[in-house]
Design an enzyme around this catalytic site. Structure first.
Site, PDB file in Angstrom:
ATOM      1  N   ASP A   8       0.862  -1.164   0.000  1.00  0.00           N
ATOM      2  CA  ASP A   8       0.000   0.000   0.000  1.00  0.00           C
ATOM      3  C   ASP A   8       0.911   1.231   0.000  1.00  0.00           C
ATOM      4  O   ASP A   8       2.131   1.122   0.199  1.00  0.00           O
ATOM      5  CB  ASP A   8      -0.889  -0.033   1.244  1.00  0.00           C
ATOM      6  CG  ASP A   8      -1.772   1.184   1.375  1.00  0.00           C
ATOM      7  OD1 ASP A   8      -2.426   1.556   0.382  1.00  0.00           O
ATOM      8  OD2 ASP A   8      -1.790   1.781   2.465  1.00  0.00           O
ATOM      9  N   ASP A  10      -0.226   5.156   1.088  1.00  0.00           N
ATOM     10  CA  ASP A  10      -0.499   6.035   2.230  1.00  0.00           C
ATOM     11  C   ASP A  10      -0.500   5.251   3.535  1.00  0.00           C
ATOM     12  O   ASP A  10      -1.212   4.258   3.675  1.00  0.00           O
ATOM     13  CB  ASP A  10      -1.871   6.700   2.056  1.00  0.00           C
ATOM     14  CG  ASP A  10      -1.828   7.872   1.092  1.00  0.00           C
ATOM     15  OD1 ASP A  10      -1.130   8.849   1.407  1.00  0.00           O
ATOM     16  OD2 ASP A  10      -2.489   7.804   0.051  1.00  0.00           O
ATOM     17  N   ASP A 165      -1.831  -0.657   6.119  1.00  0.00           N
ATOM     18  CA  ASP A 165      -1.992   0.040   7.396  1.00  0.00           C
ATOM     19  C   ASP A 165      -3.436   0.228   7.819  1.00  0.00           C
ATOM     20  O   ASP A 165      -3.689   0.509   8.995  1.00  0.00           O
ATOM     21  CB  ASP A 165      -1.338   1.421   7.322  1.00  0.00           C
ATOM     22  CG  ASP A 165      -2.134   2.363   6.433  1.00  0.00           C
ATOM     23  OD1 ASP A 165      -2.726   3.322   6.963  1.00  0.00           O
ATOM     24  OD2 ASP A 165      -2.174   2.141   5.215  1.00  0.00           O
TER      25      ASP A 165
END
Length: 221
Positions: A8, A10, A165
């Site tokens: 991922d 961000d 996250d």
């Protein structure tokens, strides 16, 4: 044996959520909606912009929604000029390169933001394969972005590892059958573990990650 890594962007390759929070807070405040970090974490983080705006600002027309999103992302880019990779991220990429592993970026970030961030992180040449939520039929938490990424790299889920996250990202990767490492930059570790993350770490320097990578032949879905 491990064949591919999926990242991922961000909150994973860079800790951008404080900047996104500030941009959302500023623009929503202009419209009379005050948000705090708990609101951001539970209602905004990891989701696609059109879905967020439709839920939070249902009175906006499609054109007004697009204008709001463009303003928000423009403000984020203004704030994000000093981005740095999360600790250890470059070491993991170098480790993967040294072992001939494939890897790809899988993100809900708008394409302009993704390319801006990769440039700011000096990773613009690192990811030959990118799957962005706005470019496929469904973004995270749907498993589709990861299924597309698996197909593009020509690898199986059981021989892959994803780094995420957010709850939506973990749901997406786990839903595609990929063993997933949670990065606890934006959400409590227990939340990511409950959603199926095999391991949750603060950053890529965590020794537990390197134990996992070096014993990756034993990974199971």
């Amino acid at each position: 044996m491990l064949a591919a890594l999926f990242f991922d962007l961000d909150g994973t390759l860079a800790d951008t959520d404080p900047l996104h929070f500030q941009a959302w807070q500023e623009l929503l405040d202009e419209l009379g909606l005050a948000i705090d970090r708990t609101f951001y974490r539970t209602r905004i983080s990891g989701r696609l912009n059109p879905d967020i705006v439709k839920e939070l600002l249902p009175a906006l027309s499609p054109e007004e929604s697009n204008q709001f999103i463009e303003r928000k992302e423009g403000r984020f880019r203004e704030l994000a000029t000093g981005l740095a990779p999360l600790a250890g991220a470059l070491d993991v990429l170098n480790w993967a390169n040294g072992r001939g592993l494939k890897y790809a970026l899988v993100s809900n970030a708008p394409s302009e933001n993704a390319r801006f961030m990769l440039g700011a992180l000096k990773l613009e040449k690192a990811f030959a394969t990118m799957v962005l939520g706005e470019e496929v039929a469904a973004g995270k938490p749907d498993p589709l972005p990861y299924r597309v990424a698996l197909e593009r790299l020509g690898v199986s889920a059981s021989r892959s590892l994803a780094f995420e996250d957010s709850p939506s990202g973990v749901r997406s990767a786990v839903g595609a059958g990929i063993p997933t490492v949670g990065i606890a930059t934006t959400h409590p570790p227990e939340n990511l573990l409950e959603l199926g993350a095999k391991l949750v770490i603060p950053d890529f320097d965590d020794p537990r990650l390197w134990v996992l990578l070096r014993s990756a032949g034993s990974l199971e879905c």
